[in-house]
Every structure is written in structure tokens, then in C-alpha cells.
Scaffold this motif. Structure first.
Motif, short mmCIF file in Angstrom:
data_model
loop_
_atom_site.label_atom_id
_atom_site.label_comp_id
_atom_site.label_asym_id
_atom_site.label_seq_id
_atom_site.Cartn_x
_atom_site.Cartn_y
_atom_site.Cartn_z
N UNK A 109 -4.31 -2.17 -25.37
CA UNK A 109 -3.54 -1.52 -26.43
C UNK A 109 -3.39 -0.04 -26.05
N UNK A 110 -2.17 0.46 -25.87
CA UNK A 110 -2.02 1.87 -25.52
C UNK A 110 -2.68 2.78 -26.55
N UNK A 111 -3.38 3.79 -26.05
CA UNK A 111 -4.09 4.71 -26.92
C UNK A 111 -3.31 5.99 -27.17
N UNK A 112 -3.95 6.92 -27.86
CA UNK A 112 -3.31 8.20 -28.20
C UNK A 112 -3.66 9.31 -27.23
N UNK A 113 -4.46 9.01 -26.21
CA UNK A 113 -4.86 10.03 -25.25
C UNK A 113 -4.42 9.63 -23.85
N UNK A 114 -4.22 10.66 -23.04
CA UNK A 114 -3.83 10.48 -21.65
C UNK A 114 -4.83 11.20 -20.77
N UNK A 115 -5.01 10.69 -19.57
CA UNK A 115 -5.92 11.30 -18.62
C UNK A 115 -5.13 11.71 -17.37
N UNK A 116 -5.80 12.42 -16.48
CA UNK A 116 -5.18 12.91 -15.23
C UNK A 116 -3.96 13.76 -15.55
N UNK A 117 -4.20 14.85 -16.30
CA UNK A 117 -3.15 15.81 -16.65
C UNK A 117 -1.98 15.13 -17.35
N UNK A 118 -2.31 14.17 -18.22
CA UNK A 118 -1.28 13.52 -19.02
C UNK A 118 -0.50 12.44 -18.33
N UNK A 119 -0.94 12.02 -17.17
CA UNK A 119 -0.16 11.04 -16.41
C UNK A 119 -0.41 9.60 -16.85
N UNK A 120 -1.66 9.26 -17.15
CA UNK A 120 -2.03 7.85 -17.36
C UNK A 120 -2.62 7.67 -18.75
N UNK A 121 -2.08 6.70 -19.49
CA UNK A 121 -2.59 6.41 -20.83
C UNK A 121 -3.99 5.80 -20.76
N UNK A 122 -4.84 6.23 -21.68
CA UNK A 122 -6.15 5.61 -21.82
C UNK A 122 -6.06 4.62 -22.99
N UNK A 123 -6.15 3.32 -22.73
CA UNK A 123 -6.02 2.33 -23.80
C UNK A 123 -7.11 2.51 -24.86
N UNK A 124 -6.74 2.19 -26.12
CA UNK A 124 -7.73 2.25 -27.19
C UNK A 124 -8.59 0.99 -27.22
N UNK A 125 -8.01 -0.14 -26.79
CA UNK A 125 -8.72 -1.42 -26.82
C UNK A 125 -8.33 -2.26 -25.60
N UNK A 126 -9.26 -3.09 -25.18
CA UNK A 126 -9.02 -4.13 -24.17
C UNK A 126 -9.19 -5.47 -24.88
N UNK A 127 -8.30 -6.42 -24.60
CA UNK A 127 -8.39 -7.72 -25.26
C UNK A 127 -8.06 -8.84 -24.28
N UNK A 138 0.83 -1.19 0.00
CA UNK A 138 0.00 0.00 0.00
C UNK A 138 0.87 1.25 0.00
N UNK A 139 0.35 2.32 -0.62
CA UNK A 139 1.09 3.58 -0.66
C UNK A 139 1.44 4.06 0.75
N UNK A 140 0.48 3.96 1.66
CA UNK A 140 0.69 4.48 3.01
C UNK A 140 1.84 3.77 3.71
N UNK A 171 6.79 6.46 -11.94
CA UNK A 171 6.69 5.50 -13.05
C UNK A 171 5.50 4.55 -12.90
N UNK A 172 4.50 4.97 -12.12
CA UNK A 172 3.29 4.16 -12.00
C UNK A 172 2.12 5.02 -11.56
N UNK A 173 0.91 4.52 -11.80
CA UNK A 173 -0.29 5.21 -11.36
C UNK A 173 -0.50 4.98 -9.86
N UNK A 174 -1.16 5.92 -9.22
CA UNK A 174 -1.48 5.81 -7.80
C UNK A 174 -2.98 6.02 -7.61
N UNK A 175 -3.43 5.84 -6.40
CA UNK A 175 -4.88 5.90 -6.13
C UNK A 175 -5.49 7.22 -6.56
N UNK A 176 -4.81 8.34 -6.28
CA UNK A 176 -5.40 9.63 -6.58
C UNK A 176 -5.60 9.83 -8.08
N UNK A 177 -4.80 9.14 -8.91
CA UNK A 177 -5.00 9.23 -10.36
C UNK A 177 -6.38 8.70 -10.73
N UNK A 178 -6.72 7.51 -10.21
CA UNK A 178 -8.01 6.91 -10.55
C UNK A 178 -9.17 7.61 -9.87
#
Length: 276
Positions: A201-219, A107-109, A125-132
Motif C-alpha cells: 500500500x503506497x505510503x505518505x513518505x518517500x525515501x532517497x530524496x523523495x524518489x521512492x515511496x515507502x509503503x505503509x503496509x505489505x500484504x 542489468x543497468x550496466x 520512472x523506476x528505482x535503481x540500485x543506488x536508491x536501495x
């Protein structure tokens, strides 16, 4: 020359002993049929090969994208069990933080209070709870789902953010959920062992001020063994912006991924797994 060779050997030993994020899945090949992970077409520019460790055991394997801060895929053996995981607890991966010897999700804490890391070090180099927590219209999409693993420890282990991607909420709660719970159950009937690899599949857009990639597809792909022989295989893919899942053969899924990865041939499983 001898002393140079000795130095190289020593350096290799020190590197291998540093953490579990090393060359492809040396500590957990059991999650891939024949010990064969997907070929390197799926590898991001800054990959991390994580043997997902919780309470001194490995539960699945993940290829992680340090730049996009999402998993590229997670591999596991399908062993569904009853019960759900504790969604209030989320882990991160200390092995993605430089200069430490911690080899188990935490856990982060705990990393901040007990191991004196800063939140910025964890976030590097990784996402954290506040990102989601900041995302809208997107939910925490498991690649290795809690419901596909049997033990309490394995279910807990799926709640690491290195196993999570920003997934369209309607898809995660809708057709993808149906695929995970119903389609997988039906298709795996009669299988002695079912190996699964689920990816994004990594997408072309990022969320949370550019921190986290939004995938284009799930497989997702599966290879079913009866006894020790692979007898059938299948795949599924969904655009990460609509509530729709396509059920495919393994060969069709690999062809679809080839198109999404610039025309390079994608091989998800050992060649013994049927493509048709």
C-alpha cells in the motif's frame, strides 16, 4: 471514413507491438486465477502492467507505480523450490524507458553500455540500485519471493527492482520471512495450485530524496485450488514499521485494504475464491 478506421487499426497494432508494458497483463493472464487480476482500485495514477520476462519466458506479473517507483503488487503461482537467487545481480525494466523495443528485464550496466541509455533515463520512472544502497533501516522486500518459485530462471527473475519495495528490515527478516517460508507452506498443503498476489500500500513518505515511496503496509493473498476448484483462500497484512503480521481470511484482507484505499471496494481474486 474507411481510411480513418485503417489508421486506428494500424496505430493499435504499432502500440501493442511496442513493448510488454501494455493493457492489463495481456501476455501473462496465467498468473491470475481465471485470468482475473485485482480490480482497478489498486491502480496508481501512472500504472505499468509488466509481464515479468526473463530468458524468453514469463515468470510472474507486476502492477508498477511509475511515480512512486514501487510495485503495487506482484502475482505468481506458488511453486517453492530449493536454492536461492544471486543477490549480487539486480535487474531493471527497460520497458519503463520511453522509445525502445526491449521487452525483457536487464542489468543497468547492460542498458548503459550496450544499449546507450543514460542512468538518468533509467531512473526517470523506476528505482535503481543506488536508491536501495542509500536506504537505512529498510531492505529490498520481494513481493514475488525467490523462495516461492521453482526454477533457476524464475528465481533469477524475482531479482528485478520492479518487484521490490522498501521494507522495514526487522519485518523483512522477521515475521514476514516466517509468513513466506512457514505459514505459506502450511496453508498450501493439499493444494493442487495456489495463486498468490502480494502487494504494497503506497505510503505518505518517500525515501532517497523523495524518489521512492515507502509503503505503509505489505500484504499477501492466496487462493488454493484442489483439482480445478478453489477450496480455500487466505490473506496476511503487516504495517511497514513493525515486526508483526496479521493472518486473515481473504474477505478480511479485502476489507482491510478497502479502508486503506479510501473506502473503495477491493477485489483481489476471481469471485469463486472463498472469502471466509
Amino acid at each position: 471514413m474507411l481510411w480513418l478506421l485503417l489508421l486506428q487499426v494500424l496505430a493499435s497494432c504499432l502500440w501493442l507491438g511496442h513493448s510488454e508494458v501494455v493493457m492489463p497483463f495481456a501476455s501473462c493472464p496465467q498468473f491470475f486465477y481465471g485470468g482475473t487480476p485485482p480490480n482497478n482500485v489498486l491502480e496508481p495514477k501512472k500504472p505499468a502492467w509488466i509481464c515479468q520476462r526473463y530468458r524468453n519466458s514469463y515468470h510472474f506479473a507486476t502492477l508498477y507505480d511509475r511515480d512512486g517507483r514501487i510495485p503495487v503488487y506482484s502475482a505468481y503461482i506458488y511453486q517453492p523450490g530449493s536454492g536461492i537467487g544471486p543477490e549480487s545481480v539486480w535487474f531493471v525494466e527497460p520497458q519503463l524507458i520511453s522509445k525502445n523495443n526491449l521487452n525483457e528485464m536487464e542489468r543497468e550496466s547492460v542498458l548503459i553500455d550496450e544499449h546507450k541509455f543514460t542512468l538518468d533515463q533509467i531512473k526517470d520512472s523506476q528505482a535503481v540500485r543506488e536508491d536501495y544502497d542509500k536506504m537505512t533501516g529498510l531492505s529490498r522486500g520481494h513481493l514475488s519471493p525467490c523462495g516461492h518459485l521453482y526454477s533457476k530462471e524464475s528465481k533469477m527473475a524475482t531479482f528485478t527492482l520492479t518487484n521490490i519495495v522498501p521494507q522495514d528490515t526487522s519485518l523483512n527478516n522477521g515475521q514476514w520471512n516466517i509468513y513466506e517460508l512457514k505459514t505459506m507452506h502450511e496453508k498450501s498443503k493439499g493444494c493442487t495450485t495456489t495463486y498468490v498476489i502480494t502487494g504494497a500500500v503506497p505510503g505518505n513518505t518517500y525515501v532517497v530524496e523523495g524518489r521512492v515511496n515507502r509503503p505503509s503496509h505489505i500484504w499477501s493473498a492466496a487462493c488454493c485450488l484442489v483439482g480445478t476448484q478453489p477450496k480455500k483462500a487466505w490473506g496476511a497484512i503487516a504495517g511497514n514499521d513493525q515486526n508483526k503480521v496479521e493472518n486473515l481470511s481473504l474477505g478480511e484482507l479485502e476489507d482491510r485494504l478497502r479502508g486503506l484505499y479510501g473506502g473503495r471496494t477491493v477485489t483481489l481474486f476471481n469471485n469463486a475464491c472463498p472469502r471466509q
